[in-house]
Each structure stands twice: as C-alpha cells, then as structure tokens.
Design a protein around this motif. Structure first.
Motif, PDB file in Angstrom:
ATOM      1  N   THR A  22      37.887  41.963  35.175  1.00  0.00           N
ATOM      2  CA  THR A  22      38.564  41.180  35.898  1.00  0.00           C
ATOM      3  C   THR A  22      38.552  39.785  35.847  1.00  0.00           C
ATOM      4  O   THR A  22      39.761  40.028  35.273  1.00  0.00           O
ATOM      5  CB  THR A  22      37.334  41.657  37.165  1.00  0.00           C
ATOM      6  N   LEU A  23      37.918  38.775  34.439  1.00  0.00           N
ATOM      7  CA  LEU A  23      37.808  38.038  34.606  1.00  0.00           C
ATOM      8  C   LEU A  23      38.747  37.583  33.543  1.00  0.00           C
ATOM      9  O   LEU A  23      39.505  36.285  33.133  1.00  0.00           O
ATOM     10  CB  LEU A  23      36.840  36.773  34.420  1.00  0.00           C
ATOM     11  N   GLY A  24      38.772  38.589  32.105  1.00  0.00           N
ATOM     12  CA  GLY A  24      39.738  38.404  30.644  1.00  0.00           C
ATOM     13  C   GLY A  24      40.983  38.650  31.305  1.00  0.00           C
ATOM     14  O   GLY A  24      41.920  38.825  30.285  1.00  0.00           O
ATOM     15  N   ASP A  25      41.625  39.020  32.985  1.00  0.00           N
ATOM     16  CA  ASP A  25      43.491  38.404  32.683  1.00  0.00           C
ATOM     17  C   ASP A  25      42.970  37.568  34.181  1.00  0.00           C
ATOM     18  O   ASP A  25      42.959  37.411  35.130  1.00  0.00           O
ATOM     19  CB  ASP A  25      43.681  40.369  33.856  1.00  0.00           C
ATOM     20  N   GLY A  26      44.424  36.498  33.460  1.00  0.00           N
ATOM     21  CA  GLY A  26      44.229  35.190  34.117  1.00  0.00           C
ATOM     22  C   GLY A  26      44.293  35.876  35.900  1.00  0.00           C
ATOM     23  O   GLY A  26      44.036  34.618  36.992  1.00  0.00           O
ATOM     24  N   ALA A  29      41.629  37.341  37.869  1.00  0.00           N
ATOM     25  CA  ALA A  29      41.127  36.465  37.416  1.00  0.00           C
ATOM     26  C   ALA A  29      41.201  35.336  38.970  1.00  0.00           C
ATOM     27  O   ALA A  29      40.615  35.101  40.016  1.00  0.00           O
ATOM     28  CB  ALA A  29      40.825  35.835  36.726  1.00  0.00           C
ATOM     29  N   THR A  30      42.560  34.993  39.118  1.00  0.00           N
ATOM     30  CA  THR A  30      42.593  34.140  40.467  1.00  0.00           C
ATOM     31  C   THR A  30      42.413  34.643  41.726  1.00  0.00           C
ATOM     32  O   THR A  30      42.537  34.379  42.527  1.00  0.00           O
ATOM     33  CB  THR A  30      44.269  33.647  39.649  1.00  0.00           C
ATOM     34  N   ARG A  31      43.719  36.128  41.188  1.00  0.00           N
ATOM     35  CA  ARG A  31      42.833  37.045  42.439  1.00  0.00           C
ATOM     36  C   ARG A  31      41.630  36.777  43.295  1.00  0.00           C
ATOM     37  O   ARG A  31      41.616  36.902  44.862  1.00  0.00           O
ATOM     38  CB  ARG A  31      43.644  38.307  42.965  1.00  0.00           C
ATOM     39  N   LEU A  32      41.126  37.176  42.706  1.00  0.00           N
ATOM     40  CA  LEU A  32      39.255  37.643  42.305  1.00  0.00           C
ATOM     41  C   LEU A  32      38.811  36.317  43.563  1.00  0.00           C
ATOM     42  O   LEU A  32      38.144  36.425  44.446  1.00  0.00           O
ATOM     43  CB  LEU A  32      38.548  37.925  41.041  1.00  0.00           C
ATOM     44  N   LEU A  33      39.102  35.046  42.882  1.00  0.00           N
ATOM     45  CA  LEU A  33      38.427  33.624  42.896  1.00  0.00           C
ATOM     46  C   LEU A  33      39.168  33.604  44.957  1.00  0.00           C
ATOM     47  O   LEU A  33      38.938  33.281  45.736  1.00  0.00           O
ATOM     48  CB  LEU A  33      38.971  32.552  42.823  1.00  0.00           C
TER      49      LEU A  33
END
Length: 90
Positions: A22-26, A29-33
């Motif tokens: 998930t964090l491999g795509d900016g 990753a922003t959506r996850l945060l």
C-alpha cells in the motif's frame, strides 16, 4: 496462489506485506493516512500493531481494485487478506 496459515502471526505477516504494498504508491499511501488518521511517524511507530494492520486490510477491502491488486502482488487470494483482517481483529 499460496494460502497463509490461519494463525495470528501469519495474519500479521500478510498484513504487514499488504501495508508495504500500500505504501509503495504515493496516492494510495496518502489515502491510507487520511482514512486512518495516522501521520507517517505514527504509522512507523505502530506498523506492527494488530489494529493498524487490520485497518490497512480494511482500507484495501473498501476499494476492491486495490484489494485484488494487492492480493495478486502478494500471490494470495483476496479472501486471504479478508481472513487475515478478521483474525487480527479478534
């Protein structure tokens, strides 16, 4: 596709792999945060926390294309990610 064992340790390992994916795509990753309310420092500090790992898997479940893509990248069926989240929540 491999099927992970049903214990919590394997679930956490699979969820951690999903978090890395998930964090491999900016953008992802922003959506996850944004969805989890974590900031990058919190995420680093709590990356092994079952609640954070379950939240990551729930995040992927909420957008089926991401769930399917992550499962394919990890060479597991999407249902394995769902089961891992269920085990981490118990």
């Amino acid at each position: 596709m491999r099927e992970p064992d049903s214990n919590t340790s394997d679930s956490a390992t699979l969820a951690l792999q999903a978090l890395v994916w998930t964090l491999g795509d900016g953008d992802r990753a922003t959506r996850l945060l944004g969805v989890t309310g974590l900031d990058p420092a919190d995420l680093r500090a709590r990356a092994g926390d079952p609640a954070v790992l379950a939240a990551t898997l729930m995040f992927l479940e909420s957008h089926e294309p991401d769930l399917v893509a992550c499962a394919a990248a990890l060479d597991v069926p999407p249902q394995a990610l769902v089961r891992a989240r269920e085990r981490l929540e118990n």
